[in-house]
Every structure is written in structure tokens, then in C-alpha cells.
Write a protein that holds these residues in place. Structure first.
Motif, PDB file in Angstrom:
ATOM      1  N   TYR A 108       0.842  -1.209   0.000  1.00  0.00           N
ATOM      2  CA  TYR A 108       0.000   0.000   0.000  1.00  0.00           C
ATOM      3  C   TYR A 108       0.875   1.257   0.000  1.00  0.00           C
ATOM      4  O   TYR A 108       0.637   2.191  -0.764  1.00  0.00           O
ATOM      5  N   ARG A 109       1.883   1.280   0.850  1.00  0.00           N
ATOM      6  CA  ARG A 109       2.775   2.444   0.939  1.00  0.00           C
ATOM      7  C   ARG A 109       3.543   2.666  -0.355  1.00  0.00           C
ATOM      8  O   ARG A 109       3.689   3.791  -0.813  1.00  0.00           O
TER       9      ARG A 109
ATOM     10  N   THR B 278       1.154   4.018  -2.982  1.00  0.00           N
ATOM     11  CA  THR B 278       0.798   5.413  -2.683  1.00  0.00           C
ATOM     12  C   THR B 278       1.955   6.335  -3.030  1.00  0.00           C
ATOM     13  O   THR B 278       1.736   7.431  -3.567  1.00  0.00           O
TER      14      THR B 278
ATOM     15  N   VAL C 243      -5.186  11.135  -3.728  1.00  0.00           N
ATOM     16  CA  VAL C 243      -3.875  10.691  -3.242  1.00  0.00           C
ATOM     17  C   VAL C 243      -3.612  11.256  -1.851  1.00  0.00           C
ATOM     18  O   VAL C 243      -3.099  10.562  -0.969  1.00  0.00           O
TER      19      VAL C 243
ATOM     20  N   LEU D 279      -5.261   9.111   0.577  1.00  0.00           N
ATOM     21  CA  LEU D 279      -4.557   7.838   0.749  1.00  0.00           C
ATOM     22  C   LEU D 279      -3.344   8.002   1.661  1.00  0.00           C
ATOM     23  O   LEU D 279      -3.023   7.110   2.448  1.00  0.00           O
ATOM     24  N   THR D 280      -2.660   9.137   1.572  1.00  0.00           N
ATOM     25  CA  THR D 280      -1.467   9.343   2.396  1.00  0.00           C
ATOM     26  C   THR D 280      -1.814   9.506   3.874  1.00  0.00           C
ATOM     27  O   THR D 280      -0.963   9.287   4.726  1.00  0.00           O
TER      28      THR D 280
ATOM     29  N   ASP E 261      -8.986   1.703   3.156  1.00  0.00           N
ATOM     30  CA  ASP E 261      -7.973   2.500   2.454  1.00  0.00           C
ATOM     31  C   ASP E 261      -7.489   1.768   1.209  1.00  0.00           C
ATOM     32  O   ASP E 261      -7.290   2.376   0.155  1.00  0.00           O
TER      33      ASP E 261
ATOM     34  N   GLN F 253      -7.709   2.967  -2.670  1.00  0.00           N
ATOM     35  CA  GLN F 253      -6.548   2.957  -3.558  1.00  0.00           C
ATOM     36  C   GLN F 253      -6.874   2.222  -4.858  1.00  0.00           C
ATOM     37  O   GLN F 253      -6.531   2.685  -5.946  1.00  0.00           O
TER      38      GLN F 253
END
Length: 166
Positions: A70-71, A74, A91, A94-95, A105, A109
Motif C-alpha cells: 500500500y505504501r 501510494t 492521493v 490515501l497518504t 484505504d 486505492q
């Protein structure tokens, strides 16, 4: 940069069309992200984000491997934001979850990735339309604002800005 030519520049592609310059992501950048998520043949979305919940409980934490994935995704999406202002807000949302992403989340995404699948040919276009006379000054006004700790859950801030030319 000659008219009708596309050149790679700092991980982007610049295309001169005559009166404008289009700035595009690197060749196959979005396709590679979609492929990592198995969304190459996904049905495209018409909006980059949604406020509706996609999962059952909304609080299920991702596994450590899913969190890393995920990180990383993103971060790749953040790299697109300066050339794709249409995904900026999605975005940013998402962060907010980078520390402890949930299944919700992850669903958000995936929605953004499906939106990109349908808009991967979008380009940021620079089109100067002003001819300046000698000794003409250019007025630039810049305004910024932040809602310091505006998110009640994470206490993170949202910032924004406007640049006015002339």
C-alpha cells in the motif's frame, strides 16, 4: 524540443504540439502499477475517489506485507500528482493512512487505480497564450492555507494553494 517530437526528461515525457507542451508520465508507468495490482483489464471508474465504504467493518488492518505494498503504491501515485492534478485530493486522502492502512484505504486505492486505468492517456498541458510587450511586468499572486489538524481522527492537516498569474 521540436514540434511533433516527444522526448523523455527526468522520468517524464515532454511532447511539443506547436502551441502547447504536454507533460506525460514515463512510458508504461501507470500500466506497470496496474499490472502489480492485477488491474490491467479492470473496468475503469469515472471518479478518482469515493466517500462510500467498500468493506464490511472499516477497521480491519492490513498485514505487514499488504501495508508495505500500500505504501509503495501510494508513493508511486504521489509522484504522479504534479502532472495529474485530478488525482491530487484522492492521493492526499490515501497518504493519511500510511501509518496504519485498513481494508477501506486499500479499496480507495484500488478505486483510484481503476480511475487511472481509464485516464492513463491524460496529459498536463502547458499553453502560454500571452505575448508580452517590452518592459511589461508579470503580476503573480500566491495564496496558501491550512486547516491545522483538521482531521479529527489523525489530527493531520490539509493544505492548499492558488497561484494567480496577471
Amino acid at each position: 524540443l521540436r514540434q511533433g517530437v516527444t522526448i523523455p526528461f527526468l522520468g517524464r515525457r515532454l511532447h511539443h504540439t506547436g502551441d502547447t507542451i504536454e507533460i506525460l508520465p514515463a512510458e508504461n508507468y501507470i500500466e506497470e502499477i496496474l499490472e502489480e495490482h492485477g488491474l490491467t483489464t479492470a473496468k475503469p471508474c469515472t471518479t478518482p475517489g469515493s466517500s462510500t465504504r467498500k468493506t464490511t467493518d472499516g477497521v480491519s488492518q492490513l498485514t505487514p506485507e499488504e501495508t508495505t505494498f500500500y505504501r509503495r503504491t501510494t508513493g508511486k501515485l504521489m509522484w504522479l500528482v504534479p502532472r495529474r492534478p485530478d488525482i491530487n485530493y484522492a492521493v492526499k486522502e490515501l497518504t493519511r493512512a500510511l501509518r496504519n492502512p485498513t481494508e477501506d484505504d486499500q479499496a480507495r486505492q484500488r478505486q483510484l487505480l481503476r480511475y487511472l486505468a481509464g485516464t492513463k492517456d491524460y496529459a498536463f498541458e502547458i499553453a502560454p497564450k500571452v505575448n508580452l510587450k517590452d518592459n511589461t511586468t508579470i503580476d503573480i499572486n500566491v495564496f496558501v492555507d491550512s486547516d491545522w489538524c483538521g482531521c479529527k481522527t489523525t489530527r493531520k492537516s490539509t493544505s492548499g494553494g492558488i497561484i494567480q498569474l496577471f
